[in-house]
Scaffold this motif. Structure first.
Motif, PDB file in Angstrom:
ATOM      1  N   THR A  46       5.096   7.081  -3.331  1.00 57.94           N
ATOM      2  CA  THR A  46       4.848   8.215  -2.429  1.00 57.94           C
ATOM      3  C   THR A  46       4.146   7.742  -1.161  1.00 57.94           C
ATOM      4  O   THR A  46       4.503   8.170  -0.052  1.00 57.94           O
ATOM      5  CB  THR A  46       3.983   9.286  -3.143  1.00 57.94           C
ATOM      6  N   GLU A  47       3.179   6.862  -1.314  1.00 61.62           N
ATOM      7  CA  GLU A  47       2.463   6.332  -0.145  1.00 61.62           C
ATOM      8  C   GLU A  47       3.388   5.482   0.725  1.00 61.62           C
ATOM      9  O   GLU A  47       3.337   5.569   1.958  1.00 61.62           O
ATOM     10  CB  GLU A  47       1.252   5.515  -0.609  1.00 61.62           C
ATOM     11  N   ARG A  49       6.650   5.832   1.065  1.00 56.70           N
ATOM     12  CA  ARG A  49       7.519   6.762   1.799  1.00 56.70           C
ATOM     13  C   ARG A  49       6.756   7.430   2.940  1.00 56.70           C
ATOM     14  O   ARG A  49       7.290   7.639   4.027  1.00 56.70           O
ATOM     15  CB  ARG A  49       8.096   7.819   0.862  1.00 56.70           C
ATOM     16  N   SER A  50       5.516   7.778   2.691  1.00 58.77           N
ATOM     17  CA  SER A  50       4.710   8.458   3.703  1.00 58.77           C
ATOM     18  C   SER A  50       4.431   7.556   4.906  1.00 58.77           C
ATOM     19  O   SER A  50       4.517   7.990   6.048  1.00 58.77           O
ATOM     20  CB  SER A  50       3.394   8.919   3.072  1.00 58.77           C
ATOM     21  N   SER A  53       8.411   5.678   5.748  1.00 59.31           N
ATOM     22  CA  SER A  53       9.549   6.576   5.839  1.00 59.31           C
ATOM     23  C   SER A  53      10.847   5.827   5.578  1.00 59.31           C
ATOM     24  O   SER A  53      11.014   5.248   4.516  1.00 59.31           O
ATOM     25  CB  SER A  53       9.561   7.284   7.185  1.00 59.31           C
TER      26      SER A  53
END
Length: 72
Positions: A46-47, A49-50, A53
Motif C-alpha cells: 500500500t505504501e 503504491r501511494s 503510483s
C-alpha cells in the motif's frame, strides 16, 4: 521558411531530449528507490503504491515508444 523549419526542428529535438531525461530519471527512481524499498520490505504494498503510483508502467510506456526510440 528555412528559419521556421530550423525552429521547428530545434523544438522537436528539445522535446525528445526532455523525454529522454524524464525516462532516465524514472529509471533512477525505480532502480535506486523503488526496487530496494520493495526488496528489503521497508514499505508495504500500500505504501509503495501511494509513494510510487504507476512509475514502472509510465517508464515502460515511455521506453517503448517507437517514435522515441527511432528519431534523433
Amino acid at each position: 521558411m528555412v528559419l521556421c523549419l530550423e525552429k521547428r526542428s530545434y523544438i522537436v529535438k528539445e522535446i525528445i531530449e526532455t523525454e529522454r531525461n524524464y525516462l532516465r530519471d524514472l529509471k533512477v527512481i525505480i532502480s535506486e528507490y523503488l526496487t530496494p524499498l520493495k526488496r528489503d520490505g521497508i514499505l508495504n504494498a500500500t505504501e509503495i503504491r501511494s509513494v510510487f503510483s504507476q512509475v514502472e508502467v509510465i517508464a515502460n510506456i515511455s521506453g517503448n515508444r517507437v517514435f522515441f526510440n527511432t528519431h534523433v
